[in-house]
Design an enzyme around this catalytic site. Structure first.
Site, PDB file in Angstrom:
ATOM      1  N   CYS A 164     -33.337 -65.674 -38.011  1.00 50.15           N
ATOM      2  CA  CYS A 164     -33.579 -65.677 -39.461  1.00 50.15           C
ATOM      3  C   CYS A 164     -33.478 -67.098 -39.970  1.00 50.15           C
ATOM      4  CB  CYS A 164     -32.561 -64.792 -40.170  1.00 50.15           C
ATOM      5  SG  CYS A 164     -32.657 -64.890 -41.975  1.00 50.15           S
TER       6      CYS A 164
ATOM      7  N   CYS B 127     -27.909 -67.705 -46.744  1.00 53.17           N
ATOM      8  CA  CYS B 127     -27.791 -66.393 -47.389  1.00 53.17           C
ATOM      9  C   CYS B 127     -26.387 -65.815 -47.222  1.00 53.17           C
ATOM     10  CB  CYS B 127     -28.842 -65.442 -46.818  1.00 53.17           C
ATOM     11  SG  CYS B 127     -28.629 -63.722 -47.305  1.00 53.17           S
TER      12      CYS B 127
ATOM     13  N   CYS C 189     -26.073 -61.585 -43.443  1.00 53.00           N
ATOM     14  CA  CYS C 189     -25.938 -61.172 -42.037  1.00 53.00           C
ATOM     15  C   CYS C 189     -24.890 -62.038 -41.351  1.00 53.00           C
ATOM     16  CB  CYS C 189     -27.274 -61.294 -41.319  1.00 53.00           C
ATOM     17  SG  CYS C 189     -28.505 -60.104 -41.850  1.00 53.00           S
TER      18      CYS C 189
ATOM     19  N   GLN D 111     -27.590 -43.448 -49.539  1.00 46.48           N
ATOM     20  CA  GLN D 111     -27.218 -44.323 -48.428  1.00 46.48           C
ATOM     21  C   GLN D 111     -28.406 -45.201 -48.028  1.00 46.48           C
ATOM     22  OE1 GLN D 111     -24.296 -44.767 -47.166  1.00 46.48           O
ATOM     23  NE2 GLN D 111     -23.085 -42.936 -47.570  1.00 46.48           N
TER      24      GLN D 111
ATOM     25  N   TYR E  21     -17.416 -37.246 -55.933  1.00 45.06           N
ATOM     26  CA  TYR E  21     -18.288 -38.429 -55.908  1.00 45.06           C
ATOM     27  C   TYR E  21     -19.622 -38.029 -55.272  1.00 45.06           C
ATOM     28  CZ  TYR E  21     -13.808 -41.006 -56.381  1.00 45.06           C
ATOM     29  OH  TYR E  21     -12.577 -41.470 -56.780  1.00 45.06           O
TER      30      TYR E  21
ATOM     31  N   ASP F 192     -16.226 -39.139 -51.038  1.00 46.90           N
ATOM     32  CA  ASP F 192     -17.038 -40.307 -50.664  1.00 46.90           C
ATOM     33  C   ASP F 192     -16.938 -41.327 -51.796  1.00 46.90           C
ATOM     34  OD1 ASP F 192     -18.776 -42.109 -49.550  1.00 46.90           O
ATOM     35  OD2 ASP F 192     -20.572 -40.900 -49.833  1.00 46.90           O
TER      36      ASP F 192
ATOM     37  N   CYS G 194     -16.686 -46.639 -47.021  1.00 46.62           N
ATOM     38  CA  CYS G 194     -17.388 -47.840 -46.552  1.00 46.62           C
ATOM     39  C   CYS G 194     -16.446 -49.037 -46.501  1.00 46.62           C
ATOM     40  CB  CYS G 194     -18.583 -48.157 -47.463  1.00 46.62           C
ATOM     41  SG  CYS G 194     -18.135 -48.476 -49.178  1.00 46.62           S
TER      42      CYS G 194
END
Length: 449
Positions: free
Chosen positions: A72, A78, A81, A282, A311, A380, A407
């Site tokens: 990349c 950025c 990643c 998602q 949620y 969630d 998450c």
């Protein structure tokens, strides 16, 4: 012992959950981004604290066997990643370690952590992207905010996004330049176009283009509609979202469809899902199907249960399990999401589901008035986890099992520890990688009374 700009040699022994490598010199920790375990490096110290320092790589003396070529061009600017420079197998092991350490150190949880499930795809998996639009250095930029900044890094070909997004972004950029569309200035709160927000439905191929504006209309919008339909026939919905607030929140609450449908449709775990710009969904559909299968397995459903989905958003988790329960009740505080969930249930012929627009405490009171007690609760929560009142409301409903999808394994560990004091034991946890090449990882945990 050390000063700013000193050069030191060190080996990387670990990776933090922010993606920084960790090395030590005389017991002094040095955090270095863009590194891999077993790298031997010459590092320049750029920030010195009492017990640790931050550094940047000056030279790789001996590369880690986990290193791979970076593919990349804006990787370093950025910062999205953070793990693109290491092999995917090494990344999965790092994420496994993060979950295990968070549960143990933050939550004091000794439950087994099952081997992580990897994502079916490592590139092109994201079905949603939000691109800030800015004028910087005399250039119209669409891309990503740089790491820890609001400077836009021009990028229309991010490897995590579907390839179709690139032609859409270039078309919008050319349109803005040709018609001299004013661009938002976040310091002065002036200018029209703030963000370009794209959604893709992998199962149906439909794409939604949403332009977030600081106004009520977009000049020459008919011309833009024609161009987008020509350059990308998969576009099924073109929407304006009005956000005139002086805020960093991307989307406003009012949407106007310029062309096509108000929503696009995807299929997740056999359930057809309608998605508006404001719907939670998602971002990795194939990964989400793996995640939801784990949640369903942990729920231990027999067909006799009352399942409470907190949620619930557009209802995706609960609706994917509706065929395995007696009744599904979904709870969500965002009215539009509740309407989406009801519509999704109706369109899928699911008749044993209903949805409440409420918070957890209100939902608990509603169930109590009806004389209902959930057998299983699925949680969630957002990245920040659950507030104590939610956990108290859930435990007060006395379900047999709680399945939490998170998450953020750090806040998951905190919430599991809180539930332990409320009478629930963590049985096991399953990491699922939904966000390859980034520092994020999902986890499902099962608790029993």
């Amino acid at each position: 012992m050390y000063a700013k700009n000193d050069l030191v040699e060190l080996s990387i022994i670990d990776i933090t959950d922010e993606g920084n490598g960790v090395g030590k010199i005389d017991g002094f920790a040095v955090f270095v981004p863009g590194t891999a375990v077993d790298d031997r490096l010459r590092v320049k110290l750029v920030k010195i604290q009492k017990n640790f320092a931050y550094g940047i790589v000056e030279e790789i003396l001996s590369p880690s066997p986990d290193r791979i070529p970076v593919d990349c061009r804006v990787y370093r600017q950025c910062g999205g990643c953070s793990l693109r420079h290491i092999s995917y197998q090494a990344e999965l092991q790092i994420k496994q370690n993060w979950v295990e350490q968070h549960l143990k150190r933050i939550g004091g949880i000794d439950a087994p952590v099952l081997p992580i499930i990897g994502s079916p795809r490592q590139d092109g998996y994201r079905n949603k992207a939000q691109y800030p639009v800015r004028m910087e250095d005399g250039e119209l930029r669409l891309g990503m905010f740089g790491k820890r900044s609001h400077r836009v890094i021009p990028c229309t070909d991010c490897r995590l996004q579907p390839s179709e997004f690139e032609s859409i972004l270039k078309t919008i950029r050319d349109f803005c330049l040709e018609w001299k569309i004013s661009i938002y200035n976040e310091e002065k709160y002036s200018g029209l176009l703030r963000h370009v927000y794209l959604r893709s439905a992998q199962a149906t191929g439909e794409i939604m283009v949403c332009l977030v504006i600081n106004g009520v209309s977009l000049p020459h919008s008919g011309e833009l509609v024609d161009r987008l339909r020509t350059v990308c026939p998969s576009v099924a919905s073109i929407v304006l979202n009005r956000n005139r607030e002086k805020t960093n929140v991307i989307l406003g609450q009012h949407c106007q469809t310029l062309w096509g449908k108000d929503t696009i449709a995807d299929i997740l775990c056999g359930v057809r899902v309608n998605l508006s710009p404001l719907s939670f969904y998602q971002v990795n559909r194939e990964g989400a199907e793996q995640l939801y299968r784990v949640a369903e397995e942990f729920a231990g459903l027999t067909g006799r249960e009352l399942l409470l989905d907190l949620y619930c958003g557009a209802g995706t988790i609960g609706l994917s399990m509706a065929h395995r329960v007696r009744e599904l009740i979904g709870v969500e505080i965002i009215p539009q999401a509740v309407e989406n969930a009801r519509r999704n249930a109706q369109e899928n012929g699911i008749t044993n589901a209903r949805f409440l627009c409420d918070d957890a405490k209100g939902a608990a009171a509603s169930l109590q008035r009806e004389g209902l007690t959930p057998d299983v609760v699925v949680l969630d929560p957002p990245r920040k986890g659950c507030v104590p009142e939610v956990l108290e409301a859930v435990s007060g409903m006395n379900p047999d099992r709680i399945v939490m999808v998170s998450c953020n394994s750090a806040t998951l560990a905190r919430d599991l520890a809180a539930l332990r004091t409320l009478g629930y034991h963590t049985v096991k946890a399953q990491p699922v990688d939904m966000f390859p090449r980034t520092t994020h990882v999902e986890c499902v945990a099962l608790m029993t009374r």
